[in-house]
Enzyme design. Structure first.
Site, PDB file in Angstrom:
ATOM      1  N   THR A 132       0.813  -1.218   0.000  1.00  0.00           N
ATOM      2  CA  THR A 132       0.000   0.000   0.000  1.00  0.00           C
ATOM      3  C   THR A 132       0.848   1.270   0.000  1.00  0.00           C
ATOM      4  O   THR A 132       1.977   1.269   0.498  1.00  0.00           O
ATOM      5  CB  THR A 132      -0.903   0.005   1.252  1.00  0.00           C
ATOM      6  OG1 THR A 132      -1.524   1.269   1.376  1.00  0.00           O
ATOM      7  CG2 THR A 132      -0.111  -0.245   2.529  1.00  0.00           C
ATOM      8  N   ASP A 133       0.255   2.361  -0.463  1.00  0.00           N
ATOM      9  CA  ASP A 133       0.947   3.659  -0.417  1.00  0.00           C
ATOM     10  C   ASP A 133       1.005   4.218   1.013  1.00  0.00           C
ATOM     11  O   ASP A 133       1.743   5.170   1.277  1.00  0.00           O
ATOM     12  CB  ASP A 133       0.276   4.678  -1.348  1.00  0.00           C
ATOM     13  CG  ASP A 133      -1.186   4.971  -1.019  1.00  0.00           C
ATOM     14  OD1 ASP A 133      -1.732   4.369  -0.073  1.00  0.00           O
ATOM     15  OD2 ASP A 133      -1.775   5.819  -1.717  1.00  0.00           O
ATOM     16  N   GLU A 134       0.214   3.619   1.928  1.00  0.00           N
ATOM     17  CA  GLU A 134       0.187   4.166   3.303  1.00  0.00           C
ATOM     18  C   GLU A 134       1.525   3.993   4.013  1.00  0.00           C
ATOM     19  O   GLU A 134       1.760   4.641   5.036  1.00  0.00           O
ATOM     20  CB  GLU A 134      -0.939   3.518   4.106  1.00  0.00           C
ATOM     21  CG  GLU A 134      -2.285   3.776   3.488  1.00  0.00           C
ATOM     22  CD  GLU A 134      -3.448   3.672   4.460  1.00  0.00           C
ATOM     23  OE1 GLU A 134      -3.228   3.617   5.667  1.00  0.00           O
ATOM     24  OE2 GLU A 134      -4.588   3.661   3.972  1.00  0.00           O
ATOM     25  N   TYR A 168      -2.047  -0.248  10.964  1.00  0.00           N
ATOM     26  CA  TYR A 168      -2.137  -0.960   9.671  1.00  0.00           C
ATOM     27  C   TYR A 168      -0.926  -0.630   8.799  1.00  0.00           C
ATOM     28  O   TYR A 168      -0.253  -1.532   8.284  1.00  0.00           O
ATOM     29  CB  TYR A 168      -3.429  -0.561   8.942  1.00  0.00           C
ATOM     30  CG  TYR A 168      -3.419  -0.899   7.467  1.00  0.00           C
ATOM     31  CD1 TYR A 168      -3.453  -2.218   7.046  1.00  0.00           C
ATOM     32  CD2 TYR A 168      -3.359   0.105   6.488  1.00  0.00           C
ATOM     33  CE1 TYR A 168      -3.417  -2.544   5.689  1.00  0.00           C
ATOM     34  CE2 TYR A 168      -3.334  -0.213   5.138  1.00  0.00           C
ATOM     35  CZ  TYR A 168      -3.366  -1.535   4.741  1.00  0.00           C
ATOM     36  OH  TYR A 168      -3.325  -1.853   3.398  1.00  0.00           O
ATOM     37  N   LYS A 226       2.098  -3.113   7.414  1.00  0.00           N
ATOM     38  CA  LYS A 226       2.395  -3.318   5.988  1.00  0.00           C
ATOM     39  C   LYS A 226       3.841  -2.910   5.691  1.00  0.00           C
ATOM     40  O   LYS A 226       4.539  -3.566   4.903  1.00  0.00           O
ATOM     41  CB  LYS A 226       1.428  -2.524   5.106  1.00  0.00           C
ATOM     42  CG  LYS A 226      -0.004  -3.026   5.106  1.00  0.00           C
ATOM     43  CD  LYS A 226      -0.175  -4.429   4.548  1.00  0.00           C
ATOM     44  CE  LYS A 226       0.009  -4.519   3.056  1.00  0.00           C
ATOM     45  NZ  LYS A 226      -0.345  -5.872   2.520  1.00  0.00           N
TER      46      LYS A 226
END
Ligand code: NAD
Ligand code: DAU
Length: 378
Positions: A146-148, A172, A176
């Site tokens: 993810t970009d997060e 989260y 990741k």
């Protein structure tokens, strides 16, 4: 098996192992994979609240499809599956994926996203070592991320690129990021032929209605409040799920081992813009609804703790190296999505019965209303 071909046009009967294939992106990926005639799939999924075998009902009887109900943290199961099916690739989607749930209960995120990824990497390395030379050269591990992991952007900051330093802000995102680092270490230390993709916000069919877009559609249809966190000016970069799946196939088949590819749609929108656009679409598609104009249902509620302000993806590496382009604009993708949810109310009702109601109470019950948006009620 019906004449499936690999990238070189030679029939390849060996499956890919997909993890989390009963979830939102995983099930769209499996459907796209079969539609493209790319060969057999073994789907390992624990069927958490987010996993739904119904998403794959159209391929369930296909002899090229095998479903395995199990946990990626179960090392013995993963080892047995790799020995039995000898997959040519692992495409790893399985994760706990909802930021709000990670804030209220981070344990499952650390377990699945970190321990689970470790378990898969460990087993994949043993699997790789046991393969014949030609199969070893072709094996790939694709880690879907993810970009997060990059944190948050200021309004004028350039979009996230592959060299942007990691700065995860939620449990989260941190889990990741940890999983990405494990993948990187397995490439560097053990020469595992892995690749990582970091994608922006997806939307489309089969997304669980805890995420912004399907939640707003489901609530608006029933005349429930549309809860906008904080001031609603947080920005996300939206990508239609099928475009993400096509990017994953391109990376799997043509990506360079050890590389990271950012995936994004170039569709930056504030949350309030997304919700008001959805309301306008619903007004048009549900002309007889007694809840029109749906915008009146919007309510500002207490913000998400640690809420990232803006995400944006620079996908030039993927576009330049692999020739990928998003096919859907935000407007066409959002219309398709709303139409899908309105045509599949049974699906929504099935997944929102039972435990879902408990989640709604847990996440929204204690969020005081902070006001109503333009056109909304106080
Ligand atoms: P999802 O929550 O809809 O689906 C997750 C799937 O994983 C479910 O089928 C669930 O049953 C399964 N699963 C969970 N724990 C498991 C375990 N321990 N063992 C086996 N299966 C397990 O998630 P999604 O939105 O489809 O996301 C898929 C992947 O893509 C995730 O890794 C996520 O981080 C990543 N991602 C998502 C987005 C997005 O916008 N949704 C964007 C970028 C990246
Ligand atoms: O950026 C990629 C990520 O996108 C993925 O890695 C995650 O798995 C996926 O869940 C998504 O994360 P977000 O937190 O951005 O998605 P979500 O749909 O939960 O929220 C989108 C935005 O909308 C976010 O700024 C929070 C806001 N929001 C969300 C909900 C559920 C609201 O304002 N109200 C809500 O009720």
């Amino acid at each position: 098996m019906n004449g499936t071909k690999n990238i070189n046009g030679v029939r390849d009967p060996r499956p890919i192992l997909v993890t989390g294939g009963a979830g939102f992106i995983g099930s769209n990926f499996v459907l796209e994979w079969f539609a493209a005639g790319k060969g057999p799939v073994v789907n390992l999924d624990k069927l958490t609240y987010a996993g739904n075998p119904e998403n794959l009902a159209t391929v369930a009887k296909n002899s090229d499809y095998t479903f395995v109900h199990g946990d990626i943290c179960d090392g013995e199961l993963v080892k047995q599956l790799l020995e039995r099916y000898k997959p040519r690739a692992i495409v790893h989607f399985a994760a706990e994926s909802h930021v709000d749930r990670s804030i209220l209960g981070p344990e499952a995120f650390l377990r699945t996203n970190i321990d689970g990824t470790f378990t898969l990497l460990h087993a994949a390395k043993a699997h790789l070592d046991a393969l014949e030379e030609e199969d070893r050269a072709r094996f790939r591990f694709l880690h879907v991320s993810t970009d997060e992991v990059y944190g948050t952007l200021e309004p004028e900051d350039p979009a996230f690129h592959e060299e942007t330093p990691y700065a995860p802000n939620s449990p989260y995102a941190a889990s990741k990021a940890a999983s990405d680092h494990l993948v990187r270490a397995w490439v560097h230390t053990y020469k595992l032929p892995a690749l990582i993709t970091n994608c922006s916000n997806n939307y489309g069919p089969y997304q669980f209605p805890e995420k912004l877009i399907p939640l707003m559609i489901a609530n608006a249809r029933q005349g429930k409040t549309l809860p906008v966190y904080g001031d609603g000016q947080q920005v996300r970069d939206w990508l239609y799920v099928t475009d993400h799946c096509k990017a994953l196939m391109a990376v799997l088949e043509q990506g360079r081992i050890g590389e990271t590819y950012n995936v994004g749609g170039g569709n930056q929108r504030s949350n309030l813009e997304v919700v008001t656009t959805l309301c306008a679409l619903l007004d048009e598609l549900l002309p007889d609804s007694r809840f029109r104009p749906h915008q009146q249902l919007i309510k500002y509620v207490a913000d998400r703790p640690g809420h990232d302000r803006r995400y944006a993806i620079d996908a030039r590496k993927l576009e330049g190296e692999l020739g990928w382009r998003a096919q859907e604009s935000f407007e066409t993708g959002l219309r398709k999505t709303v139409e899908w949810y309105l045509a599949n109310t049974d699906w929504v009702e099935n997944v929102t019965s039972g435990a879902y109601q408990h989640w709604v109470q847990q996440n929204y019950g204690s969020r005081e209303t902070t006001g109503a948006a333009a056109g909304g009620t106080k």
